[in-house]
Design a protein around this motif. Structure first.
Motif, PDB file in Angstrom:
ATOM      1  N   GLY A 164      -1.141  38.976  30.381  1.00  0.00           N
ATOM      2  CA  GLY A 164      -1.767  40.276  30.609  1.00  0.00           C
ATOM      3  C   GLY A 164      -0.798  41.434  30.539  1.00  0.00           C
ATOM      4  O   GLY A 164       0.283  41.359  29.928  1.00  0.00           O
ATOM      5  N   TRP A 165      -1.169  42.520  31.205  1.00  0.00           N
ATOM      6  CA  TRP A 165      -0.416  43.775  31.156  1.00  0.00           C
ATOM      7  C   TRP A 165       0.917  43.638  31.901  1.00  0.00           C
ATOM      8  O   TRP A 165       1.988  43.812  31.350  1.00  0.00           O
ATOM      9  CB  TRP A 165      -1.282  44.875  31.777  1.00  0.00           C
ATOM     10  CG  TRP A 165      -0.859  46.283  31.489  1.00  0.00           C
ATOM     11  CD1 TRP A 165       0.364  46.723  31.085  1.00  0.00           C
ATOM     12  CD2 TRP A 165      -1.690  47.438  31.593  1.00  0.00           C
ATOM     13  NE1 TRP A 165       0.358  48.083  30.937  1.00  0.00           N
ATOM     14  CE2 TRP A 165      -0.900  48.551  31.236  1.00  0.00           C
ATOM     15  CE3 TRP A 165      -3.028  47.648  31.967  1.00  0.00           C
ATOM     16  CZ2 TRP A 165      -1.399  49.852  31.243  1.00  0.00           C
ATOM     17  CZ3 TRP A 165      -3.520  48.934  31.969  1.00  0.00           C
ATOM     18  CH2 TRP A 165      -2.720  50.019  31.605  1.00  0.00           C
ATOM     19  N   ALA A 203     -13.764  43.292  25.770  1.00  0.00           N
ATOM     20  CA  ALA A 203     -12.361  43.637  25.509  1.00  0.00           C
ATOM     21  C   ALA A 203     -11.465  42.914  26.497  1.00  0.00           C
ATOM     22  O   ALA A 203     -10.612  43.521  27.138  1.00  0.00           O
ATOM     23  CB  ALA A 203     -12.161  45.143  25.599  1.00  0.00           C
ATOM     24  N   GLY A 204     -11.685  41.597  26.654  1.00  0.00           N
ATOM     25  CA  GLY A 204     -10.824  40.807  27.513  1.00  0.00           C
ATOM     26  C   GLY A 204      -9.417  40.747  26.963  1.00  0.00           C
ATOM     27  O   GLY A 204      -9.141  41.213  25.849  1.00  0.00           O
ATOM     28  N   ILE A 205      -8.507  40.148  27.712  1.00  0.00           N
ATOM     29  CA  ILE A 205      -7.104  40.184  27.303  1.00  0.00           C
ATOM     30  C   ILE A 205      -6.881  39.470  25.973  1.00  0.00           C
ATOM     31  O   ILE A 205      -5.961  39.814  25.222  1.00  0.00           O
ATOM     32  CB  ILE A 205      -6.179  39.610  28.398  1.00  0.00           C
ATOM     33  CG1 ILE A 205      -6.449  38.123  28.644  1.00  0.00           C
ATOM     34  CG2 ILE A 205      -6.320  40.400  29.692  1.00  0.00           C
ATOM     35  CD1 ILE A 205      -5.380  37.459  29.484  1.00  0.00           C
ATOM     36  N   ARG A 206      -7.718  38.488  25.641  1.00  0.00           N
ATOM     37  CA  ARG A 206      -7.570  37.797  24.360  1.00  0.00           C
ATOM     38  C   ARG A 206      -7.929  38.698  23.185  1.00  0.00           C
ATOM     39  O   ARG A 206      -7.500  38.462  22.055  1.00  0.00           O
ATOM     40  CB  ARG A 206      -8.450  36.550  24.330  1.00  0.00           C
ATOM     41  CG  ARG A 206      -7.905  35.392  25.154  1.00  0.00           C
ATOM     42  CD  ARG A 206      -8.780  34.167  24.988  1.00  0.00           C
ATOM     43  NE  ARG A 206      -8.294  33.035  25.776  1.00  0.00           N
ATOM     44  CZ  ARG A 206      -8.956  31.894  25.924  1.00  0.00           C
ATOM     45  NH1 ARG A 206     -10.132  31.728  25.325  1.00  0.00           N
ATOM     46  NH2 ARG A 206      -8.446  30.914  26.647  1.00  0.00           N
ATOM     47  N   ALA A 207      -8.741  39.719  23.445  1.00  0.00           N
ATOM     48  CA  ALA A 207      -9.168  40.617  22.374  1.00  0.00           C
ATOM     49  C   ALA A 207      -8.142  41.699  22.074  1.00  0.00           C
ATOM     50  O   ALA A 207      -8.241  42.389  21.056  1.00  0.00           O
ATOM     51  CB  ALA A 207     -10.507  41.270  22.734  1.00  0.00           C
ATOM     52  N   ILE A 208      -7.145  41.851  22.938  1.00  0.00           N
ATOM     53  CA  ILE A 208      -6.115  42.872  22.738  1.00  0.00           C
ATOM     54  C   ILE A 208      -4.952  42.213  22.003  1.00  0.00           C
ATOM     55  O   ILE A 208      -3.951  41.804  22.608  1.00  0.00           O
ATOM     56  CB  ILE A 208      -5.651  43.481  24.079  1.00  0.00           C
ATOM     57  CG1 ILE A 208      -6.850  43.786  24.984  1.00  0.00           C
ATOM     58  CG2 ILE A 208      -4.807  44.725  23.841  1.00  0.00           C
ATOM     59  CD1 ILE A 208      -7.856  44.738  24.382  1.00  0.00           C
ATOM     60  N   ASP A 209      -5.094  42.087  20.681  1.00  0.00           N
ATOM     61  CA  ASP A 209      -4.154  41.303  19.883  1.00  0.00           C
ATOM     62  C   ASP A 209      -2.726  41.842  19.946  1.00  0.00           C
ATOM     63  O   ASP A 209      -1.763  41.076  19.933  1.00  0.00           O
ATOM     64  CB  ASP A 209      -4.613  41.253  18.419  1.00  0.00           C
ATOM     65  CG  ASP A 209      -5.932  40.522  18.254  1.00  0.00           C
ATOM     66  OD1 ASP A 209      -6.194  39.598  19.051  1.00  0.00           O
ATOM     67  OD2 ASP A 209      -6.697  40.869  17.340  1.00  0.00           O
ATOM     68  N   ASP A 210      -2.586  43.164  20.006  1.00  0.00           N
ATOM     69  CA  ASP A 210      -1.251  43.747  19.967  1.00  0.00           C
ATOM     70  C   ASP A 210      -0.634  43.921  21.348  1.00  0.00           C
ATOM     71  O   ASP A 210       0.486  44.412  21.481  1.00  0.00           O
ATOM     72  CB  ASP A 210      -1.271  45.096  19.247  1.00  0.00           C
ATOM     73  CG  ASP A 210      -2.240  46.092  19.889  1.00  0.00           C
ATOM     74  OD1 ASP A 210      -2.870  45.727  20.912  1.00  0.00           O
ATOM     75  OD2 ASP A 210      -2.372  47.218  19.371  1.00  0.00           O
ATOM     76  N   GLU A 228      -2.672  49.520  27.598  1.00  0.00           N
ATOM     77  CA  GLU A 228      -2.868  50.917  27.998  1.00  0.00           C
ATOM     78  C   GLU A 228      -3.816  51.631  27.042  1.00  0.00           C
ATOM     79  O   GLU A 228      -4.719  52.354  27.482  1.00  0.00           O
ATOM     80  CB  GLU A 228      -1.536  51.655  28.060  1.00  0.00           C
ATOM     81  CG  GLU A 228      -1.708  53.123  28.449  1.00  0.00           C
ATOM     82  CD  GLU A 228      -0.403  53.855  28.697  1.00  0.00           C
ATOM     83  OE1 GLU A 228      -0.432  55.103  28.689  1.00  0.00           O
ATOM     84  OE2 GLU A 228       0.625  53.197  28.910  1.00  0.00           O
ATOM     85  N   SER A 229      -3.645  51.425  25.738  1.00  0.00           N
ATOM     86  CA  SER A 229      -4.538  52.065  24.772  1.00  0.00           C
ATOM     87  C   SER A 229      -5.970  51.566  24.953  1.00  0.00           C
ATOM     88  O   SER A 229      -6.924  52.353  24.882  1.00  0.00           O
ATOM     89  CB  SER A 229      -4.060  51.789  23.341  1.00  0.00           C
ATOM     90  OG  SER A 229      -2.826  52.417  23.099  1.00  0.00           O
ATOM     91  N   ALA A 230      -6.119  50.263  25.200  1.00  0.00           N
ATOM     92  CA  ALA A 230      -7.458  49.713  25.422  1.00  0.00           C
ATOM     93  C   ALA A 230      -8.080  50.308  26.677  1.00  0.00           C
ATOM     94  O   ALA A 230      -9.279  50.650  26.700  1.00  0.00           O
ATOM     95  CB  ALA A 230      -7.377  48.189  25.539  1.00  0.00           C
TER      96      ALA A 230
END
Length: 310
Positions: A83-84, A40-47, A51-53
């Motif tokens: 990133g975040w 679940a790297g940052i590339r996998a967090i499409d939206d 925080e949800s991840a």
């Protein structure tokens, strides 16, 4: 023995990279109580909903009441522009106190506070370089290495070599060894002469021996193709030869002016760091390998320094 609860951990540390993350629960003395790994790297967090991840992966490690939560410290690409929250690069020379001072704070919608570690940058003699994530492994190594002058090697897709003096990160260099190996064997003419599933220790050592020879790496690279065509390099050895040539060239460039008998500290997964040991030994340089969880201890060290910052 009673089951541990979320309150038993003093620090929740997350090394959040491009393709994956590793999360750790650490006790007040730095002992790793539990760890998790997720693709679940940052590339996998499409939206971009980090925080949800975060809550999906380690939410059960947190008490609902933010006031009772452990200190949360994040590092790696989660602090990049993608990133975040972006944590700017801290210029070298840098020390642990400087890293803590440059960390960026945030607060989740759930009310939980967190810190994100900065990366490091260097600009010397017209050369620019950056790292993000590896500085935590260096930070984790400091207490084991003690004072004095140390050279640290962090093998990987983009290998880092960092110079430490009395706990201060003076300078570092990046070598694109891992990425170049993948590009050459998959997307260059050399790939057709490589048996990708094969590994040969002899081929690897031959590649190490070829590194630094006349003509340099660019001239030696084509011998992977020429050798297989002329029958001097079997295809089952050519991939390992290429690996040895690239790693050997990296070590030659990074350690060519290091006196014989010196020590280099290597941090990372043993499957990769073990390949660097013979390359350094060929130059009469000793290796000291540290564990692959050094980054978790670096995040813990950062957490302690952040408490001093307040």
């Amino acid at each position: 023995m009673a089951e541990m609860t979320a309150e038993d951990a003093a620090v929740l540390a997350v090394d959040w990279g491009t393709t994956s993350l590793r999360a750790f629960r650490l006790a007040a003395d730095g002992t790793i109580l539990d760890r998790r790994r997720a693709a679940a790297g940052i590339r996998a967090i499409d939206d971009g909903d980090f925080e949800s991840a975060f809550h999906q992966i380690v939410g059960d490690w947190l008490p609902a009441d933010p006031a009772r939560a452990p200190q949360i410290v994040l590092g790696g690409m989660i602090g990049s522009r993608q990133g975040w929250i972006e944590a700017p690069y801290l210029p070298c020379p840098a020390d642990p106190a400087g890293l803590a001072a440059a960390a960026v704070s945030g607060r989740m919608k759930s009310g939980h506070a967190f810190w994100i570690a900065p990366g490091l940058s260097t600009q010397q003699d017209g050369r620019a370089d950056v790292m993000r994530g590896e500085e935590l492994q260096i930070l984790g190594a400091l207490e084991q290495l003690g004072g004095g002058r140390h050279l640290i090697c962090l093998p990987g897709t983009h290998s880092k070599w960092a110079l430490l003096e009395d706990g201060i990160i003076r300078d570092f260099h990046t070598y694109m060894t891992g990425e170049l190996f993948d590009l050459l064997r998959r997307h260059s003419i050399l790939g057709s002469t490589i048996e990708h599933a094969a590994w040969s220790e002899e081929g690897f050592r031959d590649g190490l021996a070829a590194a630094g020879k006349e003509g340099g790496m660019l001239a030696q690279l084509f011998t992977v193709r020429a050798g297989t065509l002329l029958g001097t390099l079997p295809v089952e050895k050519s991939g390992a030869f290429l690996s040895g040539l690239l790693i050997g060239s990296e070590v030659y460039a990074a350690a060519h002016n290091i006196p014989a008998g010196s020590e280099v500290c290597i941090i990372g997964n043993p499957d990769l760091t073990d390949l660097y040991t013979p390359a350094l030994a060929a130059r009469d340089i000793r290796c000291r390998q540290l564990g692959e969880y050094t980054g978790a201890h670096g995040l813990f060290r950062l957490a302690k320094d952040l408490l001093k910052r307040g």
